[in-house]
Structure formats: C-alpha cells, structure tokens
Design an enzyme around this catalytic site. Sequence first.
Site, short mmCIF file in Angstrom:
data_model
loop_
_atom_site.label_atom_id
_atom_site.label_comp_id
_atom_site.label_asym_id
_atom_site.label_seq_id
_atom_site.Cartn_x
_atom_site.Cartn_y
_atom_site.Cartn_z
N ARG A 154 4.73 -5.14 -69.57
CA ARG A 154 5.89 -5.89 -70.10
C ARG A 154 5.55 -6.73 -71.32
O ARG A 154 6.19 -6.62 -72.37
CB ARG A 154 6.44 -6.81 -69.00
CG ARG A 154 7.19 -6.10 -67.90
CD ARG A 154 7.60 -7.10 -66.83
NE ARG A 154 6.43 -7.60 -66.12
CZ ARG A 154 6.02 -7.15 -64.94
NH1 ARG A 154 6.71 -6.24 -64.31
NH2 ARG A 154 4.93 -7.63 -64.37
N ILE A 155 4.51 -7.59 -71.20
CA ILE A 155 4.22 -8.53 -72.29
C ILE A 155 3.64 -7.80 -73.49
O ILE A 155 4.05 -8.02 -74.64
CB ILE A 155 3.27 -9.66 -71.81
CG1 ILE A 155 3.95 -10.46 -70.69
CG2 ILE A 155 2.90 -10.58 -72.97
CD1 ILE A 155 3.02 -11.45 -69.98
N ASP A 174 -4.01 1.45 -72.00
CA ASP A 174 -3.66 0.97 -70.68
C ASP A 174 -4.30 1.92 -69.67
O ASP A 174 -4.14 3.14 -69.78
CB ASP A 174 -2.13 0.95 -70.52
CG ASP A 174 -1.70 0.16 -69.29
OD1 ASP A 174 -1.01 -0.88 -69.46
OD2 ASP A 174 -2.04 0.58 -68.15
N ARG A 232 -5.62 -13.89 -68.85
CA ARG A 232 -6.33 -14.71 -67.86
C ARG A 232 -7.73 -15.02 -68.35
O ARG A 232 -8.39 -14.16 -68.94
CB ARG A 232 -6.46 -13.95 -66.52
CG ARG A 232 -5.19 -13.95 -65.68
CD ARG A 232 -4.89 -15.31 -65.04
NE ARG A 232 -3.67 -15.30 -64.26
CZ ARG A 232 -2.44 -15.57 -64.71
NH1 ARG A 232 -2.26 -15.90 -65.98
NH2 ARG A 232 -1.40 -15.54 -63.91
N ASP A 256 -5.05 -18.99 -74.44
CA ASP A 256 -4.18 -19.85 -73.62
C ASP A 256 -4.86 -20.14 -72.29
O ASP A 256 -4.35 -20.93 -71.51
CB ASP A 256 -2.86 -19.09 -73.39
CG ASP A 256 -1.80 -19.95 -72.68
OD1 ASP A 256 -1.66 -21.13 -73.05
OD2 ASP A 256 -1.11 -19.43 -71.78
N GLU A 261 -10.37 -23.82 -65.59
CA GLU A 261 -9.35 -24.67 -66.22
C GLU A 261 -9.20 -25.99 -65.46
O GLU A 261 -9.06 -25.97 -64.24
CB GLU A 261 -8.01 -23.93 -66.23
CG GLU A 261 -8.06 -22.71 -67.16
CD GLU A 261 -6.77 -21.89 -67.18
OE1 GLU A 261 -5.79 -22.28 -66.52
OE2 GLU A 261 -6.77 -20.84 -67.84
N HIS A 280 -2.71 -23.14 -71.18
CA HIS A 280 -2.08 -22.24 -70.20
C HIS A 280 -0.56 -22.49 -70.11
O HIS A 280 -0.02 -22.80 -69.05
CB HIS A 280 -2.74 -22.40 -68.82
CG HIS A 280 -2.59 -21.15 -67.99
ND1 HIS A 280 -3.54 -20.71 -67.11
CD2 HIS A 280 -1.58 -20.24 -67.92
CE1 HIS A 280 -3.13 -19.59 -66.54
NE2 HIS A 280 -1.93 -19.29 -67.01
N GLY A 282 1.64 -20.15 -71.49
CA GLY A 282 2.29 -18.89 -71.87
C GLY A 282 3.70 -18.74 -71.33
O GLY A 282 4.62 -18.36 -72.05
N ALA A 283 3.88 -19.05 -70.06
CA ALA A 283 5.19 -18.81 -69.43
C ALA A 283 6.12 -20.01 -69.57
O ALA A 283 7.28 -19.95 -69.18
CB ALA A 283 4.98 -18.49 -67.95
P1 NAD Z 1 2.39 -5.87 -66.41
O1 NAD Z 1 2.01 -5.56 -65.02
O2 NAD Z 1 3.74 -5.50 -66.90
O3 NAD Z 1 1.30 -5.19 -67.42
C1 NAD Z 1 -0.07 -5.24 -67.18
C2 NAD Z 1 -0.65 -3.92 -67.65
O4 NAD Z 1 -2.06 -3.99 -67.54
C3 NAD Z 1 -0.18 -2.74 -66.78
O5 NAD Z 1 0.49 -1.78 -67.57
C4 NAD Z 1 -1.48 -2.20 -66.19
O6 NAD Z 1 -1.48 -0.80 -66.05
C5 NAD Z 1 -2.49 -2.67 -67.22
N1 NAD Z 1 -3.85 -2.72 -66.69
C6 NAD Z 1 -4.27 -3.14 -65.47
N2 NAD Z 1 -5.61 -3.00 -65.38
C7 NAD Z 1 -6.03 -2.49 -66.56
C8 NAD Z 1 -7.30 -2.14 -67.07
N3 NAD Z 1 -8.41 -2.25 -66.32
N4 NAD Z 1 -7.38 -1.67 -68.33
C9 NAD Z 1 -6.26 -1.53 -69.09
N5 NAD Z 1 -5.01 -1.84 -68.66
C10 NAD Z 1 -4.92 -2.32 -67.40
O7 NAD Z 1 2.12 -7.41 -66.59
P2 NAD Z 1 2.70 -8.38 -67.73
O8 NAD Z 1 3.95 -9.02 -67.22
O9 NAD Z 1 2.70 -7.68 -69.02
O10 NAD Z 1 1.58 -9.52 -67.70
C11 NAD Z 1 0.26 -9.23 -68.18
C12 NAD Z 1 -0.68 -10.35 -67.77
O11 NAD Z 1 -0.31 -11.54 -68.45
C13 NAD Z 1 -0.59 -10.76 -66.29
O12 NAD Z 1 -1.39 -9.93 -65.49
C14 NAD Z 1 -1.11 -12.17 -66.31
O13 NAD Z 1 -2.52 -12.14 -66.15
C15 NAD Z 1 -0.81 -12.64 -67.72
N6 NAD Z 1 0.18 -13.73 -67.78
C16 NAD Z 1 -0.19 -14.88 -68.38
C17 NAD Z 1 0.69 -15.94 -68.47
C18 NAD Z 1 0.29 -17.22 -69.14
O14 NAD Z 1 0.81 -18.27 -68.78
N7 NAD Z 1 -0.59 -17.18 -70.11
C19 NAD Z 1 1.99 -15.80 -67.93
C20 NAD Z 1 2.36 -14.59 -67.36
C21 NAD Z 1 1.44 -13.55 -67.28
#
Ligand code: NAD
Length: 307
Positions: A154-155, A174, A232, A256, A261, A280, A282-283
């Site tokens: 998604r992100i 991915d 993360r 972030d 932390e 931290h 992001g959200a």
């Molecule tokens: P998502 O599940 O939509 O996308 C994550 C992608 O990572 C998936 O497509 C998955 O296939 C891929 N993936 C998993 N393991 C992998 C690997 N070993 N190599 C390559 N790709 C791999 O998640 P999202 O909503 O896009 O969020 C992504 C990440 O952002 C979350 O897992 C979280 O750690 C982080 N996040 C951070 C904040 C913040 O406050 N900074 C907020 C929300 C999410």
Amino acid sequence: MPKILLSDKLNEKVIEILENAGFEVKVGWDIPKEELPQIIGEYDAIIIRSATKVRGELLEKAINLKVIGRAGVGLDNIDLEVTMNRGIKVVNTPAATTNSVAELALTMILSSTRDVVKGTCEIKSNPESFKSMKKELFSREIDGKTLGLIGTGRIGTSLAVKCKALGMDAIGYDAYVPENPVVDMKPSMEEILKEADYISLHLPLTDETKNMIGADQFNLMKKGAVLVNCARGGIVDEKAAYDALVSGQLGYYCTDVFEKEPPSADNPLLTHEHVIISPHIGAQTAEGNYRASVQAAERVIEAFKDL
Ligand code: NAD
C-alpha cells in the site's frame, strides 16, 4: 443495544456513527488504563488505538467482549491467541494511514534533496551563514531520478504514484507480490540498490527483513544514494548506515524509525549532518487519524452484523 467502550482517543465523529448504528457508546479515553479491567465486563465491544493493551487481566475480565476494533494497522497490543480461542473478532484499518506515511517518505526525499533541514539549523544558529549556505546547499532535482522501492504494498505504491507525478521513475522489488500497476518491478533487491537514486523501504520487520540493509547492500548502491526508512527500525543496520554516510557511499539516511526508540544518546547517526529524523510520526496526521477512527467504527458495525 450493544455497549461499546472507546478506550483510546479517537475522532469524535465515531460517537455519532456508532450511536446512529444503535450502539450505546462510552467515551472512556480519559479513564486511566489500569482501571479498565474493572469496567470492561459490561462491554460487547471496544475500539482502541495503540495505548490500550488488550491482553492479560483486561482480556480475562472482558467476559462479554465480542469485537475489538483497532484504529490503525498493528495488532501487537492485542493477545491474538486468546481472542482467537475465545472467538472474539478483531478488526483493523490497514489502509487508513497509507497516504500519511507515503507523504512523510516524500517529505524525506524532498528535504534531503534540497537540504532544508541543514539550512534551517545553520541559519538559525548563525544568521551570518545565510550567504555561505547558498553555495553549500547548491543542490539537484528529483525530476528524472529513479525511486527504488523495497516493498511495493500500500505505502510503497502510494509513494510511487506521487513520485511519478513529480517526474521520477519508479522501480521496485517485493518478495511476495511480483506485479504492480504503477511500479516497474525487478526480480531482486540488488537491482533496486544498484539502479536507484532514492531507495525507500516499505515492508514489515520480520526475521527475514531484520538488518536486510547492511554493509553489503550499501556497497551496491550508487555513490551518494538517499535511503528513506519510514518502515521499521531494525530493517536497516544502523552502524552500517553510519559507516556508509561517513565514507560518502550513502548520501543521506532519512528515518522515521530506530531500532531502539527513542534512540540512545550515543547512537552515531544522531551526530551525522546527513541524517534527517522524524520521531515515528509516519501515521500521525489529522486526516489519517480521522480515517482510522471512522473506518474502525464502520468495521466494528459490520462485524456485529455477522454475529
Ligand atoms: P503492505 O502489507 O501493504 O506492504 C508491505 C509489502 O512488503 C508487501 O507487499 C510484502 O509482500 C512486502 N514484503 C514483505 N516482506 C518482504 C521482503 N522480505 N522483501 C521484500 N518485500 C517484502 O504494508 P504497508 O501498509 O505498505 O506498510 C509497510 C510498512 O510500513 C509496515 O509493515 C510498517 O512496518 C510500516 N509502517 C510504518 C509507519 C510509521 O509510522 N512510520 C506506519 C504504518 C506502517
């Protein structure tokens, strides 16, 4: 009439949505968390953010609980083994803050490119540096550069859309989703590391991804590449990132998140001028909070329809 407790601060729109759907709503975000076990037994549902921990005594006393709504993504504040065994439904809002995180990553890309953080710090501490900073901050553009995404869920996808609109190319890797409608997908992470001017991480921290960006990966990057970590702490080996900054192999580390932390005062990354940090967040945007609150309420209402 099902009774629902809102134990963490949510947008007030939630109250209206739940009352219109026939719930008796208790706004409980000012109740000290240690008092929740004394009242939870009355409630059929609870909506939480990250502050309420639904486990241990709270879950034991939640004898009528049928649904837990988590406004946000992570479920690590819920004992999922117990909720599954007891048939308590858990719903969350994984997409509510996608745009918030993607915009922070974009902010990091732009801030590192024009070095506005350094400019601000220098000029505030020494206004006389205004002129010399002009030369020092002589910079480049993102237009025509390559964004490399590791994790194109998604992100990552949302960031790709934004960066492409600003003239960048977007390539990605991915491990589990080989195709993407807006990203030119590559079969390995190494290709991203070698080709991208900006590398942005958007994947979870798992055993597989822990320290996945270390010395070997920095050595594969273009000299002066920018690494953005709004995913993360722990995915990037922080010591290796510092070494790569010192050698000039890494141009900027924008993060972030930290492995620990808050970061320890002796974390060397805190001393390097090419490190850009946010705490931290992001959200954390008003719009993201609103969407997470409203979607959590809607998902709880749906969950009750299936009971
Ligand atoms: P998502 O599940 O939509 O996308 C994550 C992608 O990572 C998936 O497509 C998955 O296939 C891929 N993936 C998993 N393991 C992998 C690997 N070993 N190599 C390559 N790709 C791999 O998640 P999202 O909503 O896009 O969020 C992504 C990440 O952002 C979350 O897992 C979280 O750690 C982080 N996040 C951070 C904040 C913040 O406050 N900074 C907020 C929300 C999410």
